[in-house]
Write a protein that holds these residues in place. Structure first.
Motif, PDB file in Angstrom:
ATOM      1  N   GLU A   1       9.074  -2.789   1.537  1.00  0.00           N
ATOM      2  CA  GLU A   1      10.104  -2.568   2.549  1.00  0.00           C
ATOM      3  C   GLU A   1       9.557  -1.692   3.678  1.00  0.00           C
ATOM      4  N   TRP A   2       8.854  -0.627   3.321  1.00  0.00           N
ATOM      5  CA  TRP A   2       8.269   0.267   4.319  1.00  0.00           C
ATOM      6  C   TRP A   2       7.267  -0.476   5.194  1.00  0.00           C
TER       7      TRP A   2
ATOM      8  N   VAL B   1       8.715   0.980  -7.110  1.00  0.00           N
ATOM      9  CA  VAL B   1       7.856   1.584  -6.090  1.00  0.00           C
ATOM     10  C   VAL B   1       7.216   0.488  -5.236  1.00  0.00           C
ATOM     11  N   LYS B   2       6.837  -0.617  -5.871  1.00  0.00           N
ATOM     12  CA  LYS B   2       6.275  -1.742  -5.126  1.00  0.00           C
ATOM     13  C   LYS B   2       7.299  -2.265  -4.110  1.00  0.00           C
ATOM     14  N   ASP B   3       8.563  -2.357  -4.506  1.00  0.00           N
ATOM     15  CA  ASP B   3       9.611  -2.805  -3.591  1.00  0.00           C
ATOM     16  C   ASP B   3       9.786  -1.828  -2.422  1.00  0.00           C
TER      17      ASP B   3
ATOM     18  N   SER C   1       5.243  -2.349  10.090  1.00  0.00           N
ATOM     19  CA  SER C   1       4.261  -3.251  10.691  1.00  0.00           C
ATOM     20  C   SER C   1       4.850  -3.916  11.930  1.00  0.00           C
ATOM     21  N   ASP C   2       6.160  -4.155  11.937  1.00  0.00           N
ATOM     22  CA  ASP C   2       6.803  -4.711  13.130  1.00  0.00           C
ATOM     23  C   ASP C   2       6.714  -3.732  14.294  1.00  0.00           C
TER      24      ASP C   2
ATOM     25  N   VAL D   1       7.859   9.769   5.186  1.00  0.00           N
ATOM     26  CA  VAL D   1       9.131   9.191   4.736  1.00  0.00           C
ATOM     27  C   VAL D   1       8.887   8.301   3.519  1.00  0.00           C
ATOM     28  N   LEU D   2       7.835   7.490   3.575  1.00  0.00           N
ATOM     29  CA  LEU D   2       7.488   6.642   2.430  1.00  0.00           C
ATOM     30  C   LEU D   2       7.212   7.494   1.199  1.00  0.00           C
ATOM     31  N   SER D   3       6.466   8.563   1.357  1.00  0.00           N
ATOM     32  CA  SER D   3       6.155   9.442   0.225  1.00  0.00           C
ATOM     33  C   SER D   3       7.433   9.979  -0.410  1.00  0.00           C
ATOM     34  N   GLN D   4       8.372  10.405   0.416  1.00  0.00           N
ATOM     35  CA  GLN D   4       9.628  10.928  -0.121  1.00  0.00           C
ATOM     36  C   GLN D   4      10.425   9.830  -0.821  1.00  0.00           C
TER      37      GLN D   4
END
Length: 123
Positions: free
Chosen positions: A29-30, A23-25, A35-36, A90-93
């Motif tokens: 990645e997200w 999950v940390k990975d 952030s970019d 999207v991150l949650s999924q």
């Protein structure tokens, strides 16, 4: 995510460690991806604001035109915020899928039952 085809934790702590690591990975990645995007937009907004200010000060544009430009920037910024809200979903999924992929493999590796075939692919 690394290969889970032989993942066979012996304790809750082993399983939790794997879940937290993966999950940390996913979160890193997200964050790197988004952030970019957001950082780039903030830079663009800052440049537009300064260019508008400089053009106003130099008398190159009217106050009405500057008002329109900045309101367009505001509308674009609202879209960026909506995008980041969507990306949070999207991150949650991705987190849910990551956790249940690990759990699916743990169960499948021990019992042979694939309770989440959409997440755990038989190898």
């Amino acid at each position: 995510m690394t290969d889970l085809s032989n993942f066979d934790p012996n304790s809750v702590d082993d399983l939790l460690e794997r879940i937290f690591d993966d999950v940390k990975d996913v979160g890193k990645e997200w964050l790197n991806e988004n952030s970019d995007v957001v950082g780039g937009y903030f830079r663009s907004l800052a440049e537009a604001a300064l260019q508008t200010r400089f053009s106003l000060e130099a008398g190159k544009i009217s106050a009405e035109y500057a008002d329109q430009v900045l309101h367009m920037q505001q509308a674009a910024f609202r879209q960026t915020i909506k995008y980041t809200r969507f990306m949070t979903l999207v991150l949650s999924q991705k987190i849910v899928d990551t956790v249940f992929t690990i759990i699916a493999y743990v169960i499948m590796n021990k019992t042979g039952l694939n309770l989440f075939p959409e997440l755990a692919k038989n190898t």
